[in-house]
Design an enzyme around this catalytic site. Structure first.
Site, PDB file in Angstrom:
ATOM      1  CE1 TYR A 246      -4.666  -1.265   4.471  1.00 46.88           C
ATOM      2  CE2 TYR A 246      -3.580   0.830   4.027  1.00 46.88           C
ATOM      3  CZ  TYR A 246      -4.083  -0.379   3.582  1.00 46.88           C
ATOM      4  OH  TYR A 246      -4.011  -0.689   2.241  1.00 46.88           O
TER       5      TYR A 246
ATOM      6  CB  SER B   8      -0.901   0.020   1.238  1.00 43.29           C
ATOM      7  OG  SER B   8      -1.633   1.219   1.298  1.00 43.29           O
TER       8      SER B   8
END
Length: 256
Positions: free
Chosen positions: A156, A141
């Site tokens: 996250y 990501s």
């Protein structure tokens, strides 16, 4: 790209990027095992990917549990004879201010993303060694390296940073076994993950509002990721390992 004779495991294979990748792998000749927690979603995905059931096999199970990875590796070998490719595509995402995160939140991110990458790799690498090598591609990501004010995502981001770190560690440790390990790092890609925190009636307008956030003028689609994932998993990328490849419409190239 040709995946004839290859056997691939795709975690998070019931929807989004994982499902799209599994579908393309089957088209290119691979036998594919998909894993996810939601059994019916997984079975529906398997039927969509290959209605005959000859080239795809679904194994429902929680990747956060180490035993699940052991089962996936064993059943894949029993059914298809070995493992050549691993795509780790599990993830959860819900922007949450740092001070509002609970311990359960934090554990969910780390268990799903970091542990879910660690133990499946640990389970399949011995099988790849038996085949003389293999390829692992993790779906990382942009948030692992960039903080975005509009989407506070500390837990996250920390978990995804762990996935990125594992990529480079495993790439070095298993290079001698001809196992390549790489990661693709997307920005905003239109997948079902956004359904979990954006009301359905607002989903289109919210996603479209992020088009200009990307220098190339649009958010990503699963197929954008699939193309990069399959390249890194293929023999065409035989001299690439330990790479974190931004597939993000230019977001991490600089200020826009």
């Amino acid at each position: 790209m040709n995946f004839n004779g290859k056997v691939a495991v795709v975690t998070g294979g019931g929807s989004g990027i994982g499902k799209a990748t599994a579908k393309e792998l089957v088209k290119l000749g691979a036998k594919v095992v998909i894993n996810g927690r939601r059994e019916q979603v997984l079975l529906d995905a398997a039927r969509e990917i290959d209605p005959t059931g000859e080239s795809v096999y679904a194994i429902a199970g929680d990747i956060r549990q180490r035993d699940t990875s052991t089962i996936i590796a064993k059943e894949t070998v029993d059914r298809f004879g070995g493992i050549d490719v691993l795509i780790s595509s599990t993830g959860i995402f819900k922007p949450t201010p740092f001070l509002e995160h609970t311990e359960d939140d934090f554990n969910a991110y780390v268990d799903t993303i970091t542990k879910g990458t660690f133990f499946i790799a640990q389970a399949v690498i011995p099988e790849m060694i038996k085949r003389g090598g293999g390829a692992i591609v993790n779906v990382g990501s942009m948030w692992a390296t960039q903080a975005i004010g509009a989407t506070p995502s500390s837990a996250y981001s920390a978990a995804m940073a762990g996935r990125h770190a594992l990529t480079r560690n495993l790439a070095i440790e298993f290079a001698g076994e001809q196992i390549r390990v790489n990661t693709v790092a997307p920005a905003i890609v239109e997948t079902p993950v956004y359904h979990s925190f954006v009301p359905q009636e607002q989903l289109r307008s919210v996603l479209d509002s992020f088009n200009t956030f990307h220098p190339l003028g649009r958010i990503g689609q699963p197929q954008d990721m699939v193309s990069a994932i399959l390249f890194l998993a293929s023999d065409e990328a035989s001299w690439i390992t330990g790479a974190i490849l931004p597939v993000d419409g230019g977001v991490t190239a600089g200020k826009h």
